[in-house]
Design an enzyme around this catalytic site. Structure first.
Site, short mmCIF file in Angstrom:
data_model
loop_
_atom_site.label_atom_id
_atom_site.label_comp_id
_atom_site.label_asym_id
_atom_site.label_seq_id
_atom_site.Cartn_x
_atom_site.Cartn_y
_atom_site.Cartn_z
N ARG A 280 -51.96 3.89 -24.81
CA ARG A 280 -51.41 3.11 -25.93
C ARG A 280 -52.39 3.20 -27.09
NH1 ARG A 280 -52.88 -2.12 -22.47
NH2 ARG A 280 -55.01 -2.39 -23.18
N ASP B 239 2.19 -1.84 -0.33
CA ASP B 239 1.92 -2.95 -1.26
C ASP B 239 1.82 -4.30 -0.53
OD1 ASP B 239 4.52 -3.47 -0.56
OD2 ASP B 239 5.36 -3.31 -2.58
N ASN C 52 -35.72 7.59 -17.05
CA ASN C 52 -35.27 8.56 -16.05
C ASN C 52 -34.34 9.62 -16.60
OD1 ASN C 52 -33.33 6.54 -16.50
ND2 ASN C 52 -32.36 6.89 -14.52
N ARG D 258 6.60 -3.45 -12.39
CA ARG D 258 6.16 -4.78 -12.82
C ARG D 258 4.63 -4.90 -12.97
NH1 ARG D 258 8.75 -9.09 -9.11
NH2 ARG D 258 9.47 -7.37 -7.82
C1 UD1 Z 1 12.40 -5.32 1.83
C2 UD1 Z 1 13.25 -5.63 3.09
C3 UD1 Z 1 13.42 -7.14 3.20
C4 UD1 Z 1 12.08 -7.85 3.23
C5 UD1 Z 1 11.25 -7.46 2.00
C6 UD1 Z 1 9.86 -7.99 2.15
C7 UD1 Z 1 14.77 -3.77 3.42
C8 UD1 Z 1 16.15 -3.28 3.23
N1 UD1 Z 1 14.50 -4.98 2.97
O1 UD1 Z 1 13.19 -5.70 0.73
O2 UD1 Z 1 14.15 -7.45 4.37
O3 UD1 Z 1 12.27 -9.24 3.26
O4 UD1 Z 1 11.16 -6.02 1.88
O5 UD1 Z 1 9.15 -7.81 0.96
O6 UD1 Z 1 13.97 -3.07 4.00
N2 UD1 Z 1 10.30 1.76 -0.58
C9 UD1 Z 1 10.25 3.13 -0.58
N3 UD1 Z 1 11.39 3.84 -0.87
C10 UD1 Z 1 12.59 3.23 -1.09
C11 UD1 Z 1 12.61 1.82 -1.08
C12 UD1 Z 1 11.48 1.10 -0.82
O7 UD1 Z 1 9.20 3.72 -0.36
O8 UD1 Z 1 13.56 3.94 -1.31
C13 UD1 Z 1 9.08 1.00 -0.30
C14 UD1 Z 1 8.55 0.27 -1.52
O9 UD1 Z 1 7.55 1.03 -2.15
C15 UD1 Z 1 7.98 -1.01 -0.93
C16 UD1 Z 1 8.80 -1.23 0.34
O10 UD1 Z 1 9.39 0.01 0.65
O11 UD1 Z 1 6.64 -0.85 -0.55
C17 UD1 Z 1 9.85 -2.31 0.17
O12 UD1 Z 1 10.73 -1.98 -0.86
P1 UD1 Z 1 11.40 -3.08 -1.77
O13 UD1 Z 1 12.31 -2.42 -2.71
O14 UD1 Z 1 10.39 -3.98 -2.32
O15 UD1 Z 1 12.27 -3.87 -0.68
P2 UD1 Z 1 12.89 -5.33 -0.81
O16 UD1 Z 1 14.20 -5.24 -1.49
O17 UD1 Z 1 11.89 -6.25 -1.35
#
Ligand code: UD1
Ligand code: MG
Length: 452
Positions: free
Chosen positions: A427, A108, A373, A18
């Site tokens: 000059r 993030d 410079n 996004r």
């Molecule tokens: C997650 C939480 C949710 C919380 C929300 C807050 C879980 C299952 N859910 O949901 O409870 O309210 O964040 O924003 O944990 N990431 C990885 N690898 C993966 C999946 C995610 O590195 O396989 C990282 C992403 O880069 C990100 C973070 O984990 O920084 C959260 O992942 P995201 O997919 O945004 O989780 P949400 O579904 O938003």
């Protein structure tokens, strides 16, 4: 304060589609610094002895950034994105001899405060196996909800997609930041399954699993601002707004005057002493220090500069990296300074470029002075002595030295060193021809064809 050891794992394997960018999401900047760098700094601030980062495939820019800032950090690659629980397990090797406290953070989510992390660590010190940072969401849609009993004890985290209608009404949400007791983290993670709406390994399931084992869990409440996760440019701008507001509030509390705080942009590492006055519309890039009583006048752009006590900068000045301004010196309007040091009380009041230079105490640089410079291949230095006077519109062709107390006539192109206390004029010589202009005018008027 807890005596327990601490390590952190930062999840950053998300693709960040996004953001609509060719760069990974977590290298986008907030207050002049990558989002991920803010999280790395936070981890350092809470005293973690080890920090590892989980990235997706093809995320070399993240690995480069981490290696630069935390050389002993390990980068783990999560080849398939199967959920937050799966992501932490990509760093399984980091958990072989775990610290007492293991913090799980998102790359993030850069605004989390060290205060909240400390509260979570206190929860672990009080024998919780898992501590969760929750917050009250204005709009809880999309977040995992913290399910509590009537006494407010945390029972489970329910992901939005798996929640019942009544659970969806709960506004106490999971920020994503979690802390685990090192002794049980692997057992908990290995018990997480993927029988849920998304078919993913949810890290959040660890809470219910811990409860079922008879372990204690804790929920800590943070502010909605600090847990803002960044998925889009709009959220990046929103986070910047919050970050800037915090930085400005801190500066004001530390004795800085800002006539219009909302128009002043600070970097996360800007150091402002007391009695600094900042006029409207000033931008600070990284690595700026400003000494007591200095005034930064309107519309100045400053980065990588050390500004001494009682200096006046601007309006409309540009200070670039490597600038050092001695006490009481003055850089006026439309003056650009780069990699140059001004001594005490030295002045360049108008329209000048001073780059790769040393300017002595109390020296005076006239309007229109340029240090030449760059010869197209290399940069060269200009040295201007104490109390020297450089007349307006002078070009100082580097490498060149102007001695102490020397005087450069206006409009000079200085290509050779000038001795101390000498006058240098380089000059064209002025000539006058008496009556020439009048004669020319008369001749031209008589020859001019009549207008039709
Ligand atoms: C997650 C939480 C949710 C919380 C929300 C807050 C879980 C299952 N859910 O949901 O409870 O309210 O964040 O924003 O944990 N990431 C990885 N690898 C993966 C999946 C995610 O590195 O396989 C990282 C992403 O880069 C990100 C973070 O984990 O920084 C959260 O992942 P995201 O997919 O945004 O989780 P949400 O579904 O938003
Ligand atoms: Mg998310």
């Amino acid at each position: 304060m807890t005596e327990r050891t601490c390590q952190a794992i930062i999840l950053a394997a998300g693709e960040g589609t996004r953001m609509k960018s060719k760069h990974p999401k977590v290298v986008h900047e907030l207050a002049g610094k990558a989002m991920l760098s803010h999280v790395l700094a936070l981890v350092k601030a809470v005293g973690a002895s080890r920090c590892d980062v989980v990235v997706g495939p093809d995320m070399a820019p993240i690995a480069d950034l981490v290696k630069r800032e935390v050389p002993d950090a390990q980068i783990y690659i999560q080849t398939e994105r199967l959920g937050t629980g799966h992501a932490v397990l990509a760093a399984r090797d980091a958990l072989e001899a775990p610290a007492d406290d293991v913090l799980i953070l998102y790359g993030d989510t850069p605004l989390v405060t060290s205060r909240s992390l400390e509260k979570m660590r206190d929860g672990l010190a009080n024998h919780a196996a898992v501590a969760v940072l929750g917050f009250r969401a204005e709009d809880p849609g999309g977040y995992g909800r913290l399910i509590t009993d009537s006494d407010g004890n945390l029972l489970a985290i329910r992901e939005d997609k798996d929640a019942t209608t009544s659970e969806r009404e709960i506004n106490f949400c999971n920020s994503g930041v979690m802390a685990f007791d090192g002794k049980s983290i692997l057992t908990l993670l290995d018990s997480i399954g993927k029988e849920n709406a998304k078919g993913e390994y949810y890290l959040t399931d660890a809470v219910e699993i811990a409860r079922n084992r008879g372990d204690k869990v804790a929920a800590i409440e943070g502010s909605e601002d600090e847990v803002l996760g960044i998925n889009s440019r709009a959220q990046l701008a929103e986070a910047e707004l919050i970050f800037q507001r915090n930085l400005r509030e801190k500066a004001l509390a530390a004795g800085v005057t800002m006539i219009s705080p909302d128009t002043v942009f600070l970097a996360s590492d800007t150091e402002l002493s007391s009695d600094v006055v900042i006029e409207p519309n000033v931008f600070f890039g990284p690595a700026v220090k400003v000494g007591e009583g200095a005034t930064i006048r309107a519309f100045s752009h400053i980065e990588g500069a050390v500004i001494g006590d009682n200096v006046v900068v601007g309006p409309f000045a540009r200070l670039r990296p490597g600038t050092k301004l001695g006490k009481g010196s003055k850089i006026g309007n439309f003056v650009e300074v780069k990699n140059a040091e001004f001594g005490e009380g030295a002045k360049a009041n108008h329209l000048a470029y001073i780059g790769d230079a040393q300017v002595g105490d109390a020296a005076n640089i006239g309007a229109g002075t340029i240090t030449c410079n760059y010869d197209g291949y290399q940069k060269h230095r200009t040295e201007i002595g104490h109390g020297a006077f450089v007349g307006t519109n002078s070009s100082l062709v580097a490498p060149v030295k102007i001695g102490d107390g020397a005087y450069i006539g206006s409009g000079s192109v200085i290509t050779k060193d000038v001795e101390s206390d000498a006058l240098a004029v380089a000059r064209g010589k002025q000539i006058s021809r008496l009556g020439w202009a009048k004669n020319m005018r008369e001749k031209m008027t008589s020859n001019k064809p009549k207008n039709k």
